[in-house]
Design an enzyme around this catalytic site. Structure first.
Site, PDB file in Angstrom:
ATOM      1  N   GLY A   8      17.194  38.815  42.447  1.00  0.00           N
ATOM      2  CA  GLY A   8      17.824  39.469  41.296  1.00  0.00           C
ATOM      3  C   GLY A   8      17.534  38.699  40.018  1.00  0.00           C
ATOM      4  N   GLY A  14      21.092  36.280  37.532  1.00  0.00           N
ATOM      5  CA  GLY A  14      19.780  35.756  37.922  1.00  0.00           C
ATOM      6  C   GLY A  14      18.971  35.273  36.735  1.00  0.00           C
ATOM      7  N   TYR A 125      31.264  48.438  48.905  1.00  0.00           N
ATOM      8  CA  TYR A 125      30.721  47.174  48.390  1.00  0.00           C
ATOM      9  C   TYR A 125      31.469  45.989  49.004  1.00  0.00           C
ATOM     10  CZ  TYR A 125      29.825  43.539  44.882  1.00  0.00           C
ATOM     11  OH  TYR A 125      29.493  42.363  44.251  1.00  0.00           O
ATOM     12  N   LYS A 129      29.919  43.049  51.433  1.00  0.00           N
ATOM     13  CA  LYS A 129      29.917  41.643  51.015  1.00  0.00           C
ATOM     14  C   LYS A 129      30.703  40.778  52.008  1.00  0.00           C
ATOM     15  CE  LYS A 129      27.487  41.629  47.205  1.00  0.00           C
ATOM     16  NZ  LYS A 129      26.375  40.706  46.933  1.00  0.00           N
ATOM     17  N   ILE A 155      32.082  39.138  36.096  1.00  0.00           N
ATOM     18  CA  ILE A 155      31.118  38.376  35.298  1.00  0.00           C
ATOM     19  C   ILE A 155      30.663  39.228  34.117  1.00  0.00           C
ATOM     20  CG2 ILE A 155      28.927  37.108  35.365  1.00  0.00           C
ATOM     21  CD1 ILE A 155      29.152  37.089  38.444  1.00  0.00           C
ATOM     22  N   HIS A 168      29.996  48.058  34.328  1.00  0.00           N
ATOM     23  CA  HIS A 168      31.259  47.334  34.273  1.00  0.00           C
ATOM     24  C   HIS A 168      31.901  47.484  32.897  1.00  0.00           C
ATOM     25  CE1 HIS A 168      29.244  45.063  37.626  1.00  0.00           C
ATOM     26  NE2 HIS A 168      30.418  45.322  38.151  1.00  0.00           N
TER      27      HIS A 168
HETATM   28  O1  GFB Z   1      34.639  46.534  35.166  1.00  0.00           O
HETATM   29  P1  GFB Z   1      35.319  47.617  35.945  1.00  0.00           P
HETATM   30  O2  GFB Z   1      34.596  48.894  36.066  1.00  0.00           O
HETATM   31  O3  GFB Z   1      35.573  47.030  37.395  1.00  0.00           O
HETATM   32  O4  GFB Z   1      36.759  47.981  35.292  1.00  0.00           O
HETATM   33  P2  GFB Z   1      36.786  46.575  38.311  1.00  0.00           P
HETATM   34  C1  GFB Z   1      37.659  47.045  34.917  1.00  0.00           C
HETATM   35  C2  GFB Z   1      38.842  47.737  34.236  1.00  0.00           C
HETATM   36  O5  GFB Z   1      38.397  48.183  32.941  1.00  0.00           O
HETATM   37  C3  GFB Z   1      39.408  48.975  34.945  1.00  0.00           C
HETATM   38  C4  GFB Z   1      38.890  49.493  32.695  1.00  0.00           C
HETATM   39  O6  GFB Z   1      40.815  48.918  34.915  1.00  0.00           O
HETATM   40  C5  GFB Z   1      38.903  50.136  34.088  1.00  0.00           C
HETATM   41  O7  GFB Z   1      39.772  51.242  34.097  1.00  0.00           O
HETATM   42  N1  GFB Z   1      38.013  50.185  31.743  1.00  0.00           N
HETATM   43  C6  GFB Z   1      38.402  50.631  30.514  1.00  0.00           C
HETATM   44  C7  GFB Z   1      36.726  50.504  31.913  1.00  0.00           C
HETATM   45  N2  GFB Z   1      37.381  51.248  29.885  1.00  0.00           N
HETATM   46  C8  GFB Z   1      36.312  51.190  30.730  1.00  0.00           C
HETATM   47  C9  GFB Z   1      34.957  51.666  30.641  1.00  0.00           C
HETATM   48  O8  GFB Z   1      34.509  52.272  29.670  1.00  0.00           O
HETATM   49  N3  GFB Z   1      34.144  51.416  31.713  1.00  0.00           N
HETATM   50  C10 GFB Z   1      34.617  50.717  32.833  1.00  0.00           C
HETATM   51  N4  GFB Z   1      33.756  50.479  33.832  1.00  0.00           N
HETATM   52  N5  GFB Z   1      35.887  50.259  32.951  1.00  0.00           N
HETATM   53  C11 GFB Z   1      34.766  46.266  39.963  1.00  0.00           C
HETATM   54  C12 GFB Z   1      34.413  46.581  41.393  1.00  0.00           C
HETATM   55  O9  GFB Z   1      36.101  46.640  39.765  1.00  0.00           O
HETATM   56  O10 GFB Z   1      34.643  44.868  39.692  1.00  0.00           O
HETATM   57  C13 GFB Z   1      33.006  46.075  41.686  1.00  0.00           C
HETATM   58  O11 GFB Z   1      34.479  47.974  41.585  1.00  0.00           O
HETATM   59  C14 GFB Z   1      32.855  44.599  41.304  1.00  0.00           C
HETATM   60  O12 GFB Z   1      32.722  46.225  43.059  1.00  0.00           O
HETATM   61  C15 GFB Z   1      33.313  44.405  39.869  1.00  0.00           C
HETATM   62  O13 GFB Z   1      33.626  43.805  42.104  1.00  0.00           O
HETATM   63  C16 GFB Z   1      33.239  42.954  39.460  1.00  0.00           C
HETATM   64  O14 GFB Z   1      37.135  45.198  37.964  1.00  0.00           O
HETATM   65  O15 GFB Z   1      37.903  47.568  38.310  1.00  0.00           O
END
Ligand code: GFB
Length: 301
Positions: A8, A14, A125, A129, A155, A168
């Site tokens: 990666g 990476g 996932y 893992k 991260i 994310h």
């Molecule tokens: O980063 P995220 O998608 O991952 O979301 P998780 C973190 C929080 O941010 C959640 C809020 O409570 C989302 O509702 N959020 C607010 C948003 N606005 C946004 C947006 O525009 N986009 C996204 N994506 N989130 C992941 C795991 O969970 O964490 C993965 O599903 C991995 O497998 C990763 O472990 C590190 O922290 O909820």
């Protein structure tokens, strides 16, 4: 000091292993056994830092559970076996704090990994893992290899994936605020903004993993976190401030929030590296926004 392969090599973490000690693999398809075997034979490294994975945010995980399960299971299973066959003595594999049971005692500790189902939003996932660490424990026992897992919290940093749907939270918000500023539009945040997360800067993760590569020989997985929780609402305010955003910020409670919190116990790294300075989230976010602005639109999205 022998060469260390970083899988990666173009990814968020990476890309941070940039000294000539590291050999960053960027094009090998890790789900294809022959490719992995040929690559390991061509590089002849001493060690591997396995950062490659099928990753995504809460919505990406919910939309593609099969891809997150299959691709991560295949990558990890093949690489750990081919590393053993290639005589690789040390391998570090990346998990994430979302692998822990959804119902767990806080702070999360390595012993709790298998004590219950993960959160429903990322079970594919998370189980894939978890299985990588099961394979690692079995290989330590049968082959005496010095392989172990690291478990970072969320991260963030330069060179992330800015996919607005499947990425994310931090890269998605940086992308959203950038577009809203350009187009003079409002910004929509998913959920209430109340969920809490621990965020660690990508460059800190790389520094800690290199230190662990040189100083850690146990099979106990190592949690990589700052030990500090921030709310999504706080992250939104900091990013809005960095962009000097004056528009409306809307919280859409119909969007997925994932787990409410996943506070983790980082005592292993605290004890081993007591003087390690974590990058404050405000500084890390500023560097991440500046990188995005100077590289847009040539970013992953
Ligand atoms: O980063 P995220 O998608 O991952 O979301 P998780 C973190 C929080 O941010 C959640 C809020 O409570 C989302 O509702 N959020 C607010 C948003 N606005 C946004 C947006 O525009 N986009 C996204 N994506 N989130 C992941 C795991 O969970 O964490 C993965 O599903 C991995 O497998 C990763 O472990 C590190 O922290 O909820």
């Amino acid at each position: 000091m022998g060469k260390i392969i970083v899988t990666g090599g173009k990814g968020l973490v990476g890309r941070c292993f940039d000294s000539d000690r590291f050999f960053r693999s960027t094009s090998t398809n890790l789900t294809e056994r022959d490719q992995v075997r040929n690559y390991l034979q061509s590089v002849k490294a001493d060690g591997i830092i396995h950062t490659a994975a099928k990753v995504g945010g809460v919505k990406g995980n919910m939309s593609f559970p099969a891809d997150f399960t299959y691709q991560n299971l295949m990558m990890n299973t093949i690489l750990i076996e081919e590393a053993r066959l290639a005589g690789i003595r040390k391998l570090i594999s990346f998990a994430s704090t979302c692998v822990f049971p959804d119902k767990a005692e806080y702070p999360l500790t390595p012993e709790q990994i298998h004590l219950g189902p993960p959160h429903s939003s990322n079970y594919g996932y998370a189980y894939a893992k978890r299985m990588a660490d099961v394979q690692i424990q079995a290989y330590r026992e049968q082959y005496g290899v010095n392989y172990f897992s690291v478990i970072p919290c969320n991260i963030y940093g330069p060179g992330d994936n800015y996919d607005l749907e499947n990425g994310h939270v931090i890269p998605a918000l940086i992308h959203k605020f950038y577009l809203a500023k350009e187009r003079n539009e409002d910004v929509t945040i998913w959920g209430s903004g109340n969920p809490l997360r621990e965020f660690i800067f990508s460059k800190d993760v790389a520094k800690l993993v290199e230190l662990l590569y040189d100083n850690y020989d146990s099979g106990v997985p190592v949690i990589l976190s700052t030990g500090e929780e921030v709310s999504i609402g706080d992250i939104v305010s900091i990013i809005a401030e960095i962009f000097e955003f004056k528009g409306k910020i809307i919280f859409d409670k119909d969007k997925p929030e994932g787990q409410f919190r996943k506070p983790s116990d980082n005592s292993i790294i605290k004890e081993m590296f007591p003087d390690f300075k974590f990058t404050p989230v405000k500084d890390g976010l500023r560097e991440s926004v500046e990188w995005f602005i100077s590289n847009y639109p040539n970013v992953r999205k």
